[in-house]
Design a protein around this motif. Structure first.
Motif, PDB file in Angstrom:
ATOM      1  N   LEU A 462       0.836  -1.201   0.000  1.00 47.20           N
ATOM      2  CA  LEU A 462       0.000   0.000   0.000  1.00 47.20           C
ATOM      3  C   LEU A 462       0.872   1.253   0.000  1.00 47.20           C
ATOM      4  N   ILE A 463       1.903   1.276   0.848  1.00 40.77           N
ATOM      5  CA  ILE A 463       2.782   2.435   0.941  1.00 40.77           C
ATOM      6  C   ILE A 463       3.595   2.599  -0.343  1.00 40.77           C
ATOM      7  N   ASP A 464       4.061   1.502  -0.918  1.00 44.03           N
ATOM      8  CA  ASP A 464       4.784   1.582  -2.189  1.00 44.03           C
ATOM      9  C   ASP A 464       3.882   2.159  -3.284  1.00 44.03           C
ATOM     10  N   ASP A 465       2.621   1.727  -3.302  1.00 37.33           N
ATOM     11  CA  ASP A 465       1.670   2.250  -4.291  1.00 37.33           C
ATOM     12  C   ASP A 465       1.387   3.732  -4.046  1.00 37.33           C
ATOM     13  N   MET A 466       1.278   4.121  -2.782  1.00 36.56           N
ATOM     14  CA  MET A 466       1.089   5.534  -2.458  1.00 36.56           C
ATOM     15  C   MET A 466       2.246   6.368  -2.977  1.00 36.56           C
ATOM     16  N   LYS A 467       3.458   5.880  -2.766  1.00 37.55           N
ATOM     17  CA  LYS A 467       4.640   6.621  -3.213  1.00 37.55           C
ATOM     18  C   LYS A 467       4.636   6.762  -4.730  1.00 37.55           C
ATOM     19  N   THR A 468       4.281   5.678  -5.429  1.00 43.46           N
ATOM     20  CA  THR A 468       4.214   5.733  -6.885  1.00 43.46           C
ATOM     21  C   THR A 468       3.198   6.768  -7.352  1.00 43.46           C
ATOM     22  N   ILE A 469       2.036   6.801  -6.698  1.00 47.33           N
ATOM     23  CA  ILE A 469       0.984   7.763  -7.043  1.00 47.33           C
ATOM     24  C   ILE A 469       1.471   9.192  -6.802  1.00 47.33           C
ATOM     25  N   LEU A 470       2.144   9.415  -5.682  1.00 42.03           N
ATOM     26  CA  LEU A 470       2.657  10.749  -5.361  1.00 42.03           C
ATOM     27  C   LEU A 470       3.704  11.194  -6.378  1.00 42.03           C
ATOM     28  N   VAL A 471       4.646  10.303  -6.699  1.00 38.83           N
ATOM     29  CA  VAL A 471       5.718  10.666  -7.632  1.00 38.83           C
ATOM     30  C   VAL A 471       5.156  10.918  -9.034  1.00 38.83           C
ATOM     31  N   LYS A 472       4.257  10.048  -9.490  1.00 35.02           N
ATOM     32  CA  LYS A 472       3.657  10.244 -10.816  1.00 35.02           C
ATOM     33  C   LYS A 472       2.832  11.530 -10.853  1.00 35.02           C
ATOM     34  N   GLY A 473       2.120  11.793  -9.767  1.00 36.90           N
ATOM     35  CA  GLY A 473       1.314  13.008  -9.708  1.00 36.90           C
ATOM     36  C   GLY A 473       2.154  14.258  -9.837  1.00 36.90           C
ATOM     37  N   CYS A 474       3.340  14.226  -9.246  1.00 37.56           N
ATOM     38  CA  CYS A 474       4.215  15.398  -9.297  1.00 37.56           C
ATOM     39  C   CYS A 474       4.824  15.612 -10.673  1.00 37.56           C
ATOM     40  N   ASN A 475       4.798  14.584 -11.490  1.00 39.45           N
ATOM     41  CA  ASN A 475       5.409  14.687 -12.808  1.00 39.45           C
ATOM     42  C   ASN A 475       4.387  14.943 -13.914  1.00 39.45           C
ATOM     43  N   THR A 476       3.164  15.278 -13.517  1.00 33.85           N
ATOM     44  CA  THR A 476       2.128  15.585 -14.511  1.00 33.85           C
ATOM     45  C   THR A 476       1.925  17.091 -14.612  1.00 33.85           C
ATOM     46  N   ILE A 477       1.319  17.504 -15.716  1.00 32.60           N
ATOM     47  CA  ILE A 477       1.015  18.919 -15.912  1.00 32.60           C
ATOM     48  C   ILE A 477       0.024  19.407 -14.873  1.00 32.60           C
ATOM     49  N   ASP A 478      -0.823  18.461 -14.364  1.00 40.39           N
ATOM     50  CA  ASP A 478      -1.859  18.840 -13.407  1.00 40.39           C
ATOM     51  C   ASP A 478      -1.285  19.552 -12.198  1.00 40.39           C
ATOM     52  N   CYS A 479      -0.052  19.171 -11.807  1.00 37.35           N
ATOM     53  CA  CYS A 479       0.491  19.741 -10.564  1.00 37.35           C
ATOM     54  C   CYS A 479       0.792  21.223 -10.687  1.00 37.35           C
ATOM     55  N   MET A 480       0.825  21.730 -11.904  1.00 38.76           N
ATOM     56  CA  MET A 480       1.090  23.171 -12.084  1.00 38.76           C
ATOM     57  C   MET A 480      -0.172  23.974 -12.336  1.00 38.76           C
ATOM     58  N   GLU A 481      -1.328  23.281 -12.390  1.00 39.04           N
ATOM     59  CA  GLU A 481      -2.575  23.983 -12.630  1.00 39.04           C
ATOM     60  C   GLU A 481      -3.092  24.580 -11.338  1.00 39.04           C
ATOM     61  N   THR A 482      -3.777  25.680 -11.446  1.00 43.39           N
ATOM     62  CA  THR A 482      -4.350  26.315 -10.270  1.00 43.39           C
ATOM     63  C   THR A 482      -5.793  25.885 -10.122  1.00 43.39           C
TER      64      THR A 482
END
Length: 482
Positions: A462-482
């Motif tokens: 579960l924690i490994d999957d959480m980390k993957t989700i967090l890292v992938k999320g940070c590498n998407t364009i979405d993270c720069m949207e307001t």
């Protein structure tokens, strides 16, 4: 009056009854939830006489730390009994052979897990606040007086030692644990003279959080309170849970660690900032998405999960309490969230945080405090009202604010290599509680869970999957949207 009459050790301690939130923790700790542990890993032999002196002065500076928990079996009530001065604080020491024996006898011992990690788990399950001959029985088995603060030291090897502070959560929330760590580090550089000059004895224990709530902030109409209690109760039956591995065996708290490198941490924090949310929203979203991914469901199917967010109320009280005020002054806000397989990470993160923020703006942290404490105690008394009698009241617990810390020259001077702070959850509580810190620019989370209700393999995935989700999320364009 004789000198004996004025001796602090013979003078009757002052006492006050515990508040509502403190009482719920007193009930919880007997079941195994609410044992707060701060463990420090050293590469140099600790100076035990000095550390005992430092802890003694911390107890004098913070009266709640020298108090005893008193239980009255007639009235079934708890109180804090506080002597006018602390007695000498002795650190229980375990040599290398004693430490190895403890490690080898641990349930689920794994030689691949660092000894420092295993000692943390061991201390999370040392429940001084129940009768050891009758584990997990009611508080009626308690002696009349119990210490609230313990210190132990373990020799892990010829080059590593672990110092552990263990406290009853009713007197030590996460902010208090951070304060204790920072004050101990500060004292470690001052010498005995500096300690004695700065930490004078104080005699009075502060009141519970309920007595500091601003006038009217906790007011709720009678019918509204009844409807909220009913709503919380009914909603709990609709909440999804992570699969239970073993719901019948005796439980213990175990821990897995979520760590990210500085670059990923920086991107995650930047993504939260650009989205107008706090890190707790991102951690909650990642946890919910990871939990749902363990289920064999169609992409569009929804599951509803419960999230409890703990917030430090010190700055909102009357009078305002400073961050160094030791005690339990956190409050909980509970929200539920529907998650599908089509969920986008930053959308879920914003939704998790916005739900919490809206509840906070509506004073839910004050108006619902008594309701949640009441339901917590009812779950303890009637485990059958929770799924599989698991005492799980939510899937996930996070904290509103992340602890930010930086290493100092003093850490190197005393050989401090690592530290972890968290609390046990194997009685009533969530399936996973995340104690997040950004230390030297790196996200470091202690994630505690009840075992064998959940297995280490299950929670590590579960924690490994959480980390993957967090890292992938940070590498998407979405993270720069307001």
């Amino acid at each position: 009056m004789s000198s004996e009459d004025t001796n602090p050790e013979t003078t009757e301690p002052t006492a006050r009854a515990v508040g509502g939130t403190e009482y719920s923790w007193c009930k919880s700790v007997v079941t195994g939830t609410g044992i707060t542990v701060l463990t420090l890993l050293f590469s140099k032999p600790p100076d035990f006489p000095f550390l005992e002196t430092a802890l003694h002065y911390l107890q004098n500076s913070h009266p709640i730390l020298r108090s005893k928990l008193r239980f009255d079996p007639t009235t079934k009530n708890f109180s804090f009994a506080t002597p006018s001065a602390a007695t000498h604080k002795e650190i229980q020491q375990f040599d290398l052979s004693s430490t190895n024996e403890i490690l080898e006898n641990l349930s689920g011992f794994d030689a691949h897990i660092p000894p420092h990690h295993l000692i943390l788990e061991h201390e999370l399950n040392r429940n001084t606040w129940l009768n050891p001959n009758h584990p997990l029985e009611s508080e009626s088995d308690l002696d009349h007086d119990f210490d609230l603060f313990f210190a132990s030291a373990y020799t892990l090897s010829d080059t590593q030692w672990s110092l552990v502070l263990r406290l009853h959560t009713s007197v030590c929330d996460r902010s208090s644990a951070v304060t204790l760590l920072r004050e101990l580090m500060k004292l470690s550089g001052g010498g005995d003279r500096g300690i004695q000059k700065e930490y004078e004895s104080e005699g009075k224990v502060s009141l519970g959080i309920e007595d500091y709530i601003p006038n009217g902030k906790d007011r709720k109409p009678f019918w509204a309170r009844g409807m909220d209690l009913l709503g919380y109760s009914l909603n709990s039956f609709r909440l999804a849970n992570l699969e239970f591995v073993d719901a019948n065996s005796p439980r213990y708290t175990k821990m897995v660690r979520l760590q990210m490198n500085p670059d990923d941490t920086e991107r995650l924090v930047a993504g939260c900032k650009s989205s107008g949310i706090k890190l707790c929203g991102a951690l909650a979203a990642a946890g919910l998405m990871a939990a749902r991914s363990t289920k064999d469901l169609l992409e569009h199917q929804m599951e509803k999960y419960g999230v409890v967010t703990l917030m430090d109320c010190r700055s909102l009280l009357d009078p305002i309490l400073n961050c160094n005020h030791i005690g339990f002054y956190h409050s909980a806000i509970m929200n539920s969230h529907d998650i599908s397989g089509e969920e986008k990470f930053w959308d879920a993160a914003k939704r998790c945080y916005t739900a919490f923020e809206n509840a906070k703006n509506n004073n839910k942290h004050f108006t619902d405090m008594a309701d949640l404490n009441f339901l917590m105690c009812k779950a303890i008394e009637n485990p059958g009202i929770t799924p599989s009698s698991a005492l799980r009241t939510a899937f996930l617990t996070v904290f509103e604010e992340t602890v930010i810390d930086e290493s100092s020259k003093q850490h190197g001077k005393i050989g401090l290599e690592d530290y972890i702070g968290c609390s046990s959850v194997h009685g009533v509580g969530p399936s996973i509680a995340i104690f997040d810190t950004i230390r030297d620019g790196r996200l470091d989370c202690a994630c505690v869970y009840p075992s064998p209700l959940h297995s280490r393999e299950q929670m590590q995935k579960l924690i490994d999957d959480m980390k993957t989700i967090l890292v992938k999320g940070c590498n998407t364009i979405d993270c720069m949207e307001t």
